[in-house]
Design a protein around this motif. Sequence first.
Motif, PDB file in Angstrom:
ATOM      1  N   PHE A   1       0.928  -1.370   0.225  1.00  0.00           N
ATOM      2  CA  PHE A   1       0.002   0.008  -0.148  1.00  0.00           C
ATOM      3  C   PHE A   1       0.839   1.324   0.182  1.00  0.00           C
TER       4      PHE A   1
ATOM      5  N   PHE B   1       0.727   4.667   1.596  1.00  0.00           N
ATOM      6  CA  PHE B   1      -0.017   5.386   2.711  1.00  0.00           C
ATOM      7  C   PHE B   1       0.478   7.049   2.732  1.00  0.00           C
TER       8      PHE B   1
ATOM      9  N   ALA C   1      -4.214   4.525   4.087  1.00  0.00           N
ATOM     10  CA  ALA C   1      -4.208   4.370   2.673  1.00  0.00           C
ATOM     11  C   ALA C   1      -5.825   4.437   2.294  1.00  0.00           C
TER      12      ALA C   1
ATOM     13  N   GLY D   1      -2.367   9.228   0.023  1.00  0.00           N
ATOM     14  CA  GLY D   1      -2.496   7.971   0.478  1.00  0.00           C
ATOM     15  C   GLY D   1      -3.383   7.150  -0.528  1.00  0.00           C
TER      16      GLY D   1
ATOM     17  N   ASN E   1      -4.685   4.905  -3.362  1.00  0.00           N
ATOM     18  CA  ASN E   1      -4.300   3.538  -4.146  1.00  0.00           C
ATOM     19  C   ASN E   1      -5.344   3.242  -5.163  1.00  0.00           C
TER      20      ASN E   1
END
Length: 232
Positions: free
Chosen positions: A39, A41, A59, A207, A209
């Motif tokens: 991830f 973050f 995240a 953060g 994704n």
Amino acid sequence: MRVTYGLAALTGLALGRPSTEPRNLAPRAVAYVDQETGFTFSETKAAATLQVNIVYRIATPANVPANQPYDVVIQVVAPASLGWVGLAWGGSMIKNPLTVAYPNGQKPTVSSRWATSHSTPAQYTGATYTPLSNGNKSNGTHWQYTVKCTGCTTYAGASGQVRIDPTSSKRLGYACSAGKVSNPSSNTASIPVHDVYNYITHDFSAGANSNFAALLTRNGVSSEPANVTQLL
Ligand code: HEM
Ligand SMILES: *[C@@H]1O[C@H](CO)[C@@H](O)[C@H](O)[C@H]1NC(C)=O
Ligand SMILES: *[C@H]1O[C@H](CO)[C@@H](O)[C@H](O)[C@H]1NC(C)=O
């Protein structure tokens, strides 16, 4: 006794910033890529004492539709000297999800709490925490946990429904205690009052994704869409 440490002052010292820096905390989150979970973050360091920080990492899924609830992955690294650490998603202690955690062998315990006054918070069922299969551990100097939270970023607060904007910066509250939790395997354990509380300004946008669901799967957690009853 209120014991706080000015985070702006601390980081200013560390970075040799001029004293003209405003007292209000500017966003300080930076993107941190965790090799263990994959991830990205947004990371903010929060002073626990003059010497040590708690590291808060959050995240988010990229491109969350407007007004929709969304899950987050939280990773926290705490100094071994601390018996519990907490994050207050609404930026104060009262009437918002409190993410409390304490060391418990190799796998810290995360406990969902909610306070209606400045006294021991109760359990809170509006947020659920699912540990990832990676990223929770403990060594001689730190303990660390990584969980998915459903319900941390939307809640019914003191003045109505709240949704943290995943593209923005927001003030969060935090607290910690050196006092240990006596039965740390329980997620309803009683906790001693904090020695320290303070505030951080966290930039959620750092953060994001795009592969949030796939990363959850990679870390052993299913990524079902958030419950439709939580729609605002
Ligand atoms: C045994 C548990 C707890 C007790 C007895 C307690 C008690 C208190 C008291 C009395 C204050 C006011 C202090 C003052 O005005 O100087 C306060 C403030 C605060 N507490 Fe707690 N607390 C507890 C747990 C927590 C937890 C788990 C969090 C989670 C982050 C938290 C976050 C805060 C924050 C951010 C403040 C600053 C004032 C505010 O923003 O509301 N507390 N607490
Ligand atoms: C101890 O754990 C922390 C948190 O996971 C990590 O940052 C640190 O590098 C570790 N220290 C050692 C000596 O392995
Ligand atoms: C916690 O994370 C570690 C790796 O950091 C992993 O080995 C362990 O299986 C995880 N435990 C649980 C219960 O998720």
